[in-house]
Design a protein around this motif. Structure first.
Motif, PDB file in Angstrom:
ATOM      1  N   GLY A  22       0.804  -1.218   0.000  1.00  0.00           N
ATOM      2  CA  GLY A  22       0.000   0.000   0.000  1.00  0.00           C
ATOM      3  C   GLY A  22       0.837   1.267   0.000  1.00  0.00           C
ATOM      4  N   GLN A  23       2.059   1.192  -0.464  1.00  0.00           N
ATOM      5  CA  GLN A  23       2.913   2.367  -0.534  1.00  0.00           C
ATOM      6  C   GLN A  23       2.591   3.169  -1.782  1.00  0.00           C
ATOM      7  OE1 GLN A  23       6.845   0.674  -0.373  1.00  0.00           O
ATOM      8  NE2 GLN A  23       7.023   1.100   1.817  1.00  0.00           N
ATOM      9  N   LEU A  24       3.255   4.296  -1.890  1.00  0.00           N
ATOM     10  CA  LEU A  24       3.137   5.138  -3.066  1.00  0.00           C
ATOM     11  C   LEU A  24       3.481   4.305  -4.300  1.00  0.00           C
ATOM     12  CD1 LEU A  24       2.804   8.067  -4.171  1.00  0.00           C
ATOM     13  CD2 LEU A  24       5.265   8.308  -3.862  1.00  0.00           C
ATOM     14  N   LEU A  25       2.578   4.258  -5.268  1.00  0.00           N
ATOM     15  CA  LEU A  25       2.776   3.403  -6.437  1.00  0.00           C
ATOM     16  C   LEU A  25       4.014   3.842  -7.209  1.00  0.00           C
ATOM     17  CD1 LEU A  25       1.492   0.998  -7.836  1.00  0.00           C
ATOM     18  CD2 LEU A  25       0.278   2.575  -9.300  1.00  0.00           C
ATOM     19  N   GLY A  26       4.950   2.939  -7.336  1.00  0.00           N
ATOM     20  CA  GLY A  26       6.184   3.201  -8.060  1.00  0.00           C
ATOM     21  C   GLY A  26       7.381   3.421  -7.151  1.00  0.00           C
ATOM     22  N   GLU A  27       7.137   3.580  -5.841  1.00  0.00           N
ATOM     23  CA  GLU A  27       8.264   3.831  -4.929  1.00  0.00           C
ATOM     24  C   GLU A  27       9.218   2.636  -4.882  1.00  0.00           C
ATOM     25  OE1 GLU A  27       9.122   4.317  -0.195  1.00  0.00           O
ATOM     26  OE2 GLU A  27       7.305   5.268  -0.980  1.00  0.00           O
ATOM     27  N   GLN A  28       8.694   1.467  -4.549  1.00  0.00           N
ATOM     28  CA  GLN A  28       9.551   0.283  -4.502  1.00  0.00           C
ATOM     29  C   GLN A  28      10.057  -0.087  -5.886  1.00  0.00           C
ATOM     30  OE1 GLN A  28       8.782  -3.213  -2.115  1.00  0.00           O
ATOM     31  NE2 GLN A  28       7.174  -2.097  -1.016  1.00  0.00           N
ATOM     32  N   ALA A  29       9.262   0.188  -6.889  1.00  0.00           N
ATOM     33  CA  ALA A  29       9.691  -0.118  -8.257  1.00  0.00           C
ATOM     34  C   ALA A  29      10.943   0.680  -8.605  1.00  0.00           C
ATOM     35  CB  ALA A  29       8.565   0.193  -9.237  1.00  0.00           C
ATOM     36  N   LEU A  30      10.930   1.963  -8.316  1.00  0.00           N
ATOM     37  CA  LEU A  30      12.104   2.797  -8.583  1.00  0.00           C
ATOM     38  C   LEU A  30      13.285   2.344  -7.742  1.00  0.00           C
ATOM     39  CD1 LEU A  30      13.418   5.251  -9.925  1.00  0.00           C
ATOM     40  CD2 LEU A  30      12.525   6.641  -8.050  1.00  0.00           C
ATOM     41  N   ARG A  31      13.030   2.035  -6.478  1.00  0.00           N
ATOM     42  CA  ARG A  31      14.105   1.596  -5.583  1.00  0.00           C
ATOM     43  C   ARG A  31      14.753   0.308  -6.087  1.00  0.00           C
ATOM     44  NH1 ARG A  31      11.016   1.262  -0.067  1.00  0.00           N
ATOM     45  NH2 ARG A  31      12.967   0.300   0.622  1.00  0.00           N
ATOM     46  N   LEU A  32      13.942  -0.658  -6.480  1.00  0.00           N
ATOM     47  CA  LEU A  32      14.493  -1.941  -6.935  1.00  0.00           C
ATOM     48  C   LEU A  32      15.175  -1.829  -8.293  1.00  0.00           C
ATOM     49  CD1 LEU A  32      11.815  -4.517  -5.754  1.00  0.00           C
ATOM     50  CD2 LEU A  32      14.084  -4.112  -4.807  1.00  0.00           C
ATOM     51  N   VAL A  33      14.683  -0.959  -9.161  1.00  0.00           N
ATOM     52  CA  VAL A  33      15.338  -0.771 -10.460  1.00  0.00           C
ATOM     53  C   VAL A  33      16.719  -0.160 -10.259  1.00  0.00           C
ATOM     54  CG1 VAL A  33      15.265   0.586 -12.598  1.00  0.00           C
ATOM     55  CG2 VAL A  33      13.269  -0.698 -11.877  1.00  0.00           C
ATOM     56  N   ILE A  34      16.815   0.842  -9.402  1.00  0.00           N
ATOM     57  CA  ILE A  34      18.117   1.459  -9.120  1.00  0.00           C
ATOM     58  C   ILE A  34      19.057   0.436  -8.498  1.00  0.00           C
ATOM     59  CG2 ILE A  34      19.284   3.174  -7.673  1.00  0.00           C
ATOM     60  CD1 ILE A  34      16.822   4.994  -8.149  1.00  0.00           C
ATOM     61  N   LEU A  35      18.549  -0.320  -7.546  1.00  0.00           N
ATOM     62  CA  LEU A  35      19.348  -1.338  -6.869  1.00  0.00           C
ATOM     63  C   LEU A  35      19.829  -2.398  -7.859  1.00  0.00           C
ATOM     64  CD1 LEU A  35      20.064  -2.243  -3.856  1.00  0.00           C
ATOM     65  CD2 LEU A  35      18.198  -3.827  -4.162  1.00  0.00           C
ATOM     66  N   ALA A  36      18.923  -2.903  -8.677  1.00  0.00           N
ATOM     67  CA  ALA A  36      19.293  -3.939  -9.656  1.00  0.00           C
ATOM     68  C   ALA A  36      20.297  -3.393 -10.666  1.00  0.00           C
ATOM     69  CB  ALA A  36      18.045  -4.456 -10.368  1.00  0.00           C
ATOM     70  N   PHE A  37      20.122  -2.156 -11.084  1.00  0.00           N
ATOM     71  CA  PHE A  37      21.065  -1.556 -12.036  1.00  0.00           C
ATOM     72  C   PHE A  37      22.473  -1.508 -11.453  1.00  0.00           C
ATOM     73  CE2 PHE A  37      23.419   2.114 -13.587  1.00  0.00           C
ATOM     74  CZ  PHE A  37      23.494   1.800 -14.935  1.00  0.00           C
TER      75      PHE A  37
ATOM     76  N   LEU B  81      25.430  -3.339   2.552  1.00  0.00           N
ATOM     77  CA  LEU B  81      25.108  -2.192   3.413  1.00  0.00           C
ATOM     78  C   LEU B  81      25.098  -0.904   2.600  1.00  0.00           C
ATOM     79  CD1 LEU B  81      24.614  -0.855   6.187  1.00  0.00           C
ATOM     80  CD2 LEU B  81      27.106  -0.760   6.452  1.00  0.00           C
ATOM     81  N   ALA B  82      26.111  -0.719   1.763  1.00  0.00           N
ATOM     82  CA  ALA B  82      26.161   0.486   0.928  1.00  0.00           C
ATOM     83  C   ALA B  82      24.967   0.547  -0.022  1.00  0.00           C
ATOM     84  CB  ALA B  82      27.470   0.519   0.140  1.00  0.00           C
TER      85      ALA B  82
ATOM     86  N   ASP C  43      19.604   2.836  -1.047  1.00  0.00           N
ATOM     87  CA  ASP C  43      18.159   2.661  -1.147  1.00  0.00           C
ATOM     88  C   ASP C  43      17.439   3.625  -0.197  1.00  0.00           C
ATOM     89  OD1 ASP C  43      15.695   1.128  -1.940  1.00  0.00           O
ATOM     90  OD2 ASP C  43      15.737   0.672   0.206  1.00  0.00           O
ATOM     91  N   ARG C  44      17.964   3.779   0.999  1.00  0.00           N
ATOM     92  CA  ARG C  44      17.352   4.703   1.969  1.00  0.00           C
ATOM     93  C   ARG C  44      17.422   6.143   1.485  1.00  0.00           C
ATOM     94  NH1 ARG C  44      13.727   2.664   5.404  1.00  0.00           N
ATOM     95  NH2 ARG C  44      14.392   0.599   5.980  1.00  0.00           N
ATOM     96  N   ILE C  45      18.501   6.502   0.819  1.00  0.00           N
ATOM     97  CA  ILE C  45      18.622   7.853   0.267  1.00  0.00           C
ATOM     98  C   ILE C  45      17.585   8.062  -0.829  1.00  0.00           C
ATOM     99  CG2 ILE C  45      20.151   9.391  -1.034  1.00  0.00           C
ATOM    100  CD1 ILE C  45      22.472   8.109   0.618  1.00  0.00           C
ATOM    101  N   VAL C  46      17.371   7.036  -1.653  1.00  0.00           N
ATOM    102  CA  VAL C  46      16.334   7.125  -2.695  1.00  0.00           C
ATOM    103  C   VAL C  46      14.957   7.297  -2.044  1.00  0.00           C
ATOM    104  CG1 VAL C  46      15.181   5.842  -4.549  1.00  0.00           C
ATOM    105  CG2 VAL C  46      17.673   5.844  -4.400  1.00  0.00           C
ATOM    106  N   VAL C  47      14.696   6.558  -0.953  1.00  0.00           N
ATOM    107  CA  VAL C  47      13.422   6.698  -0.233  1.00  0.00           C
ATOM    108  C   VAL C  47      13.262   8.129   0.278  1.00  0.00           C
ATOM    109  CG1 VAL C  47      12.141   5.986   1.824  1.00  0.00           C
ATOM    110  CG2 VAL C  47      13.244   4.278   0.410  1.00  0.00           C
ATOM    111  N   LEU C  48      14.328   8.696   0.839  1.00  0.00           N
ATOM    112  CA  LEU C  48      14.267  10.079   1.329  1.00  0.00           C
ATOM    113  C   LEU C  48      13.935  11.050   0.199  1.00  0.00           C
ATOM    114  CD1 LEU C  48      17.198  10.462   3.870  1.00  0.00           C
ATOM    115  CD2 LEU C  48      14.754  10.566   4.323  1.00  0.00           C
TER     116      LEU C  48
END
Length: 163
Positions: free
Chosen positions: A70-85, A107-108, A113-118
């Motif tokens: 139930g989060q903002l639609l696309g938030e986790q999607a953007l986070r995981l795409v950046i992480l996977a990249f 950890l890094a 990921d936390r910075i992207v969330v912020l």
């Protein structure tokens, strides 16, 4: 059952288990300590089997996570795409790190990921989270060796049965 099918089942089961662990309700006091399980599994598969995970699948997993939590639609999607990249880009280095260095790299990645969330929450007008917001990446780093060794052991057992 052949090796490829068994590995595919392990892949799907690990993703489903990560979603279950992510959705597991916890008391408010220990909620900040919950690692981002989906990210840990995406990191593992991007390092060990990049043919299984790509940016498109990371996006779909993120959208699924957004819908389920139930989060903002696309938030986790953007986070995981950046992480996977990032993981796919540096896969050849990450793969051969010893476990301690790999944990620090995870950890890094989780801090990134936390910075992207912020940034996402800043753009959406949400308030800045409390200090406990930064604790989850530390627990993700501590969970990484267990996630890695569990999935790696399952894959090794499949390979040994075929030989």
């Amino acid at each position: 059952m052949n090796r490829k099918r068994t590995e595919l089942l392990i892949f799907i089961a690990s993703i489903l288990l990560a979603f279950v662990l992510q959705l597991t309700p916890l008391p408010q006091a220990i909620l900040p300590f919950k690692p981002y399980w989906i990210a840990l599994v995406v990191i593992y598969w991007a390092i060990e089997a990049p043919h299984r995970i790509g940016l498109g699948l990371a996006f779909l997993l993120g959208i699924s996570g957004d819908i389920l939590t139930g989060q903002l639609l696309g938030e986790q999607a953007l986070r995981l795409v950046i992480l996977a990249f990032i993981v796919l880009r540096f896969r050849s280095r990450l793969r051969f790190f010893p476990m301690g260095q790999q944990s620090l790299a995870v950890l890094a990645l989780l801090l990134n990921d936390r910075i992207v969330v912020l940034m996402i929450r800043g753009f959406s007008g949400d308030p800045i989270p409390a200090v406990g917001f930064w604790i989850a990446p530390l627990f993700g780093m501590l969970a990484w060796p267990f996630v890695f060794l569990l999935l790696d052991d399952l894959r090794a057992r499949v390979r040994s049965k075929e030989s």
